[in-house]
Design a protein around this motif. Structure first.
Motif, PDB file in Angstrom:
ATOM      1  N   GLN A  25       0.820  -1.208   0.000  1.00 44.95           N
ATOM      2  CA  GLN A  25       0.000   0.000   0.000  1.00 44.95           C
ATOM      3  C   GLN A  25       0.854   1.258   0.000  1.00 44.95           C
ATOM      4  O   GLN A  25       0.529   2.256  -0.653  1.00 44.95           O
ATOM      5  CB  GLN A  25      -0.932   0.002   1.211  1.00 44.95           C
ATOM      6  CG  GLN A  25      -1.992   1.093   1.179  1.00 44.95           C
ATOM      7  CD  GLN A  25      -2.954   0.922   0.023  1.00 44.95           C
ATOM      8  OE1 GLN A  25      -3.583  -0.117  -0.125  1.00 44.95           O
ATOM      9  NE2 GLN A  25      -3.062   1.943  -0.818  1.00 44.95           N
ATOM     10  N   GLU A  26       1.975   1.231   0.709  1.00 47.23           N
ATOM     11  CA  GLU A  26       2.868   2.398   0.734  1.00 47.23           C
ATOM     12  C   GLU A  26       3.399   2.704  -0.662  1.00 47.23           C
ATOM     13  O   GLU A  26       3.487   3.880  -1.073  1.00 47.23           O
ATOM     14  CB  GLU A  26       4.018   2.156   1.699  1.00 47.23           C
ATOM     15  CG  GLU A  26       4.995   3.319   1.797  1.00 47.23           C
ATOM     16  CD  GLU A  26       6.168   3.024   2.721  1.00 47.23           C
ATOM     17  OE1 GLU A  26       7.090   3.867   2.787  1.00 47.23           O
ATOM     18  OE2 GLU A  26       6.165   1.956   3.352  1.00 47.23           O
ATOM     19  N   ILE A  27       3.734   1.667  -1.409  1.00 48.36           N
ATOM     20  CA  ILE A  27       4.250   1.886  -2.764  1.00 48.36           C
ATOM     21  C   ILE A  27       3.145   2.396  -3.678  1.00 48.36           C
ATOM     22  O   ILE A  27       3.357   3.316  -4.487  1.00 48.36           O
ATOM     23  CB  ILE A  27       4.861   0.584  -3.310  1.00 48.36           C
ATOM     24  CG1 ILE A  27       6.024   0.127  -2.422  1.00 48.36           C
ATOM     25  CG2 ILE A  27       5.337   0.775  -4.739  1.00 48.36           C
ATOM     26  CD1 ILE A  27       6.588  -1.217  -2.808  1.00 48.36           C
ATOM     27  N   VAL A  28       1.956   1.831  -3.571  1.00 47.55           N
ATOM     28  CA  VAL A  28       0.833   2.292  -4.404  1.00 47.55           C
ATOM     29  C   VAL A  28       0.539   3.764  -4.131  1.00 47.55           C
ATOM     30  O   VAL A  28       0.253   4.542  -5.055  1.00 47.55           O
ATOM     31  CB  VAL A  28      -0.410   1.426  -4.137  1.00 47.55           C
ATOM     32  CG1 VAL A  28      -1.644   2.032  -4.812  1.00 47.55           C
ATOM     33  CG2 VAL A  28      -0.188   0.012  -4.634  1.00 47.55           C
ATOM     34  N   ASP A  29       0.647   4.187  -2.875  1.00 48.03           N
ATOM     35  CA  ASP A  29       0.353   5.577  -2.516  1.00 48.03           C
ATOM     36  C   ASP A  29       1.427   6.543  -2.992  1.00 48.03           C
ATOM     37  O   ASP A  29       1.242   7.764  -2.885  1.00 48.03           O
ATOM     38  CB  ASP A  29       0.201   5.701  -1.003  1.00 48.03           C
ATOM     39  CG  ASP A  29      -1.059   5.018  -0.482  1.00 48.03           C
ATOM     40  OD1 ASP A  29      -1.966   4.784  -1.307  1.00 48.03           O
ATOM     41  OD2 ASP A  29      -1.121   4.710   0.729  1.00 48.03           O
ATOM     42  N   LEU A  30       2.544   6.039  -3.499  1.00 47.65           N
ATOM     43  CA  LEU A  30       3.602   6.921  -4.006  1.00 47.65           C
ATOM     44  C   LEU A  30       3.754   6.845  -5.524  1.00 47.65           C
ATOM     45  O   LEU A  30       4.646   7.478  -6.080  1.00 47.65           O
ATOM     46  CB  LEU A  30       4.943   6.557  -3.359  1.00 47.65           C
ATOM     47  CG  LEU A  30       5.127   6.973  -1.896  1.00 47.65           C
ATOM     48  CD1 LEU A  30       6.430   6.418  -1.352  1.00 47.65           C
ATOM     49  CD2 LEU A  30       5.096   8.490  -1.745  1.00 47.65           C
ATOM     50  N   MET A  31       2.880   6.098  -6.192  1.00 45.76           N
ATOM     51  CA  MET A  31       3.036   5.905  -7.636  1.00 45.76           C
ATOM     52  C   MET A  31       2.592   7.113  -8.453  1.00 45.76           C
ATOM     53  O   MET A  31       2.732   7.122  -9.670  1.00 45.76           O
ATOM     54  CB  MET A  31       2.266   4.664  -8.088  1.00 45.76           C
ATOM     55  CG  MET A  31       2.893   3.363  -7.607  1.00 45.76           C
ATOM     56  SD  MET A  31       2.068   1.888  -8.219  1.00 45.76           S
ATOM     57  CE  MET A  31       2.484   1.934  -9.964  1.00 45.76           C
ATOM     58  N   ALA A  88       1.458  10.387  -2.432  1.00 49.57           N
ATOM     59  CA  ALA A  88       1.281  10.952  -3.775  1.00 49.57           C
ATOM     60  C   ALA A  88       0.490   9.944  -4.609  1.00 49.57           C
ATOM     61  O   ALA A  88       1.067   9.193  -5.398  1.00 49.57           O
ATOM     62  CB  ALA A  88       2.626  11.257  -4.421  1.00 49.57           C
ATOM     63  N   PRO A  89      -0.824   9.898  -4.429  1.00 48.05           N
ATOM     64  CA  PRO A  89      -1.628   8.913  -5.150  1.00 48.05           C
ATOM     65  C   PRO A  89      -1.542   9.096  -6.660  1.00 48.05           C
ATOM     66  O   PRO A  89      -1.270  10.189  -7.167  1.00 48.05           O
ATOM     67  CB  PRO A  89      -3.055   9.174  -4.639  1.00 48.05           C
ATOM     68  CG  PRO A  89      -2.892   9.972  -3.383  1.00 48.05           C
ATOM     69  CD  PRO A  89      -1.634  10.744  -3.550  1.00 48.05           C
ATOM     70  N   MET A  90      -1.760   8.021  -7.361  1.00 46.65           N
ATOM     71  CA  MET A  90      -1.752   8.048  -8.818  1.00 46.65           C
ATOM     72  C   MET A  90      -2.820   9.011  -9.321  1.00 46.65           C
ATOM     73  O   MET A  90      -3.976   8.968  -8.893  1.00 46.65           O
ATOM     74  CB  MET A  90      -2.015   6.644  -9.358  1.00 46.65           C
ATOM     75  CG  MET A  90      -1.828   6.478 -10.845  1.00 46.65           C
ATOM     76  SD  MET A  90      -2.217   4.786 -11.351  1.00 46.65           S
ATOM     77  CE  MET A  90      -0.955   3.851 -10.479  1.00 46.65           C
ATOM     78  N   GLU A  91      -2.438   9.913 -10.225  1.00 44.50           N
ATOM     79  CA  GLU A  91      -3.395  10.862 -10.797  1.00 44.50           C
ATOM     80  C   GLU A  91      -2.881  11.338 -12.145  1.00 44.50           C
ATOM     81  O   GLU A  91      -1.736  11.100 -12.512  1.00 44.50           O
ATOM     82  CB  GLU A  91      -3.624  12.042  -9.854  1.00 44.50           C
ATOM     83  CG  GLU A  91      -2.385  12.845  -9.515  1.00 44.50           C
ATOM     84  CD  GLU A  91      -2.672  13.986  -8.556  1.00 44.50           C
ATOM     85  OE1 GLU A  91      -2.153  15.093  -8.808  1.00 44.50           O
ATOM     86  OE2 GLU A  91      -3.419  13.790  -7.574  1.00 44.50           O
TER      87      GLU A  91
END
Length: 567
Positions: A207-213, A227-230
């Motif tokens: 989850q930490e990695i997904v939140d920085l993608m 930094a959520p994916m956007e």
């Protein structure tokens, strides 16, 4: 990968590979093997399952919504079906000999494969892998793929020069697709990188990695940031409204990357600033507020380099004509300049234009001097421009203030005394008698005046001419009327500033036979030729200064109480 090839690599390295696939969390499949020297460990949201010939890594985390990566107005045909592995885009005139998955591909998908010139394997054109806007079908674009892979928005945007991008947009898109097809998913290999860095930080969970993608390309965030994916660049900051301190800090950081040797500046990307490198600097256009300050319609066709240089000079002219913009730091972004001859030619054209428009000569001199000050490399390179400036200066007489006759100066001083404007009268008297410049008058303070019985000494401190030799300058006050008025003013307003204007008294001294050397010393002129021009011009102009009989009579009445003396 073929199992035999996998086992051969494992036997050579004596390590079982990890099998990673982001399809556990993200909406696409990209299975990859990784052989690492570190012992794999379970982390939060990641489990290790022993298989024959490899270790499978399964991840559990909150997925991403379509709005986070799909272009607005488009939707997936089948959101439940993972997208196929992203591959290189290779344009072909004929299909390859044995296309992967051709037998399992429906006829409609094969038609889309042929229409797209066989870029990807045929199975990737199946309808369930497509996006739709309710009108047409398409596959995932390069911009959407780089977001899904965790590279950040616009990561591959500048893989081609701008000129190449405009000439061949299809090849540009193919290149971006191929770059992504040759890359690794940040979820899978970000977790592997975390294992290799276990000595420096705690192991990262899925989850930490997904939140920085969603981090922008090259951006570095603080520990614990999100930094959520956007679809836009994210820099790990939660707040949307930056404080003035943050804005000032950003400008200072960007200023550290300034390069006076002519490196290009990009205003369209948000990549990591590297001032120590010679590569292009980059800032994000959305960080700034933009508005159009002036526009120019070209009357004649010309080379683009000349037009760009004219735009630069028009920008300097726009600033020079607005005092409110002076004394401020400005970053002027211009296109590349190939040679100083182009600068000189464009600057000469602008001087010709300024001559026709009737601009003052001072604007031209300020522009030339300003360019040499802010751009030292162009010194002794603008030969034609300076030649035009010197020719203009010979033709156009300088704009000088007419001299003030002594009778009017003394009458004005007396008028100020009679009307309780003693400070104004002292200002006029000191400026006329001591040949003071405007700035010198305005800078005078009470502690700068040293009185004696027959004279006074004014400490002018660092004046225009004094700064050149780094020495204070002083001047004496010997006129009895001015001295008496000054003495009275100091008694009334002991600690107030003295402000005033410059009144040219040098012509009056020359009229009364004072030698030119004494005038130069009192007026603190550095150049004899410059002083001679001013004095001769003043004498010539003085003959044309006429007053009405009423003005002469009033001046005579005040002069009966006070009369200027030449020394």
């Amino acid at each position: 990968m073929d199992p035999d090839a996998r086992d051969e690599i494992s036997s050579v390295l004596e390590v079982l590979p990890l099998r990673l696939d982001p399809a556990d969390v993200l909406p696409y499949s990209r299975p990859r093997f990784a052989w690492i020297s570190e012992e794999p460990s379970r982390t939060e949201g990641c489990e290790l399952v022993q298989r024959e010939g490899f270790v499978e890594v399964t991840m559990t985390a909150t997925g991403v919504a379509e709005a986070q990566w799909i272009q607005p107005g488009w939707n997936r045909v089948d959101p439940s079906c993972p997208l196929p592995t992203f591959m290189k885009s290779i344009k072909r005139e004929q299909p390859p000999p044995v296309p992967a998955g051709l037998r399992r591909t429906p006829w409609d998908a094969q038609g889309r494969w042929a229409d797209d010139e066989f870029r990807f394997p045929p199975y990737q054109y199946k309808e369930q892998f497509m996006l739709t806007d309710d009108t047409v079908l398409r596959y995932v674009s390069s911009g959407e793929r780089e977001i899904l892979m965790g590279f950040g928005a616009q990561h591959t945007r500048f893989c081609f020069p701008a000129s190449e991008t405009k000439k061949n947009p299809v090849r540009y898109e193919d290149e971006r697709l191929s770059l992504i097809g040759d890359s690794f998913c940040m979820l899978s290999f970000g977790w592997v990188a975390g294992l290799l860095c276990r000595a420096a930080r705690t192991l990262a969970g899925a989850q930490e990695i997904v939140d920085l993608m969603g981090l922008a390309p090259g951006a570095c965030s603080r520990a614990g940031a999100s930094a959520p994916m956007e679809r836009w660049k994210h820099y790990g900051f939660e707040g949307k409204d930056d404080s003035p301190q943050d804005a000032e800090f950003l400008v200072n950081k960007l200023a550290l990357g300034a390069n006076h040797t002519g490196s290009d500046v990009r205003i369209t990307t948000g990549e990591l600033m590297t001032p120590s490198k010679s590569v292009r600097q980059s800032t994000e256009a959305i960080w700034w507020s933009w508005k159009q300050v002036f526009s120019k319609k070209w009357q004649f066709q010309h080379h683009i380099n000349a037009l760009e240089m004219r735009a630069l000079l028009l920008g300097l002219q726009w600033r020079a004509q607005r005092p409110g913009h002076l004394g401020k730091k400005v970053v002027h972004l211009v296109d590349g300049v190939r040679s100083f001859s182009e600068v000189d030619g464009a600057l000469s054209d602008w001087i010709d234009l300024a001559w026709g428009q009737g601009l003052p000569l001072g604007t031209i001199g300020d522009a030339l001097s300003g360019m040499q000050h802010l751009w030292p490399q162009c010194r002794r390179q603008l030969h034609h421009s300076w030649r035009l400036f010197r020719a203009w200066r010979k033709i156009e007489p300088p704009c000088r203030a007419p001299p003030l006759p002594a009778r009017l100066a003394s009458a004005f001083l007396a008028w100020c005394i009679f009307h309780d404007e003693l400070a104004l009268g002292v200002m006029v008297g000191l400026g006329f008698h001591c040949l003071l410049r405007t700035g010198e008058l305005l800078a005078l303070r009470a502690e700068d005046v040293h009185l004696s019985e027959k004279a006074a000494i004014l400490n002018l401190r660092l004046t225009k001419s004094g700064r050149r030799v780094n020495a204070f300058e002083a001047v004496t006050v010997s006129d009895r009327g001015v001295l008496a008025a000054l003495r009275t003013l100091l008694q009334i307003r002991e600690s107030q500033h003295v402000a005033g204007l410059l009144w040219p008294h040098s012509t009056f001294l020359l009229q009364h036979g004072v030698s030119l050397e004494q005038i130069l010393l009192r007026g603190r002129w550095q150049s004899l030729s410059t002083a001679r021009i001013y004095l001769q011009d003043g004498l010539a102009t003085l003959a044309s200064v006429k007053c009405s009989p009423e003005t002469e009579a009033k001046a005579a009445s005040y002069n009966s109480s006070f009369t200027a003396t030449p020394w």
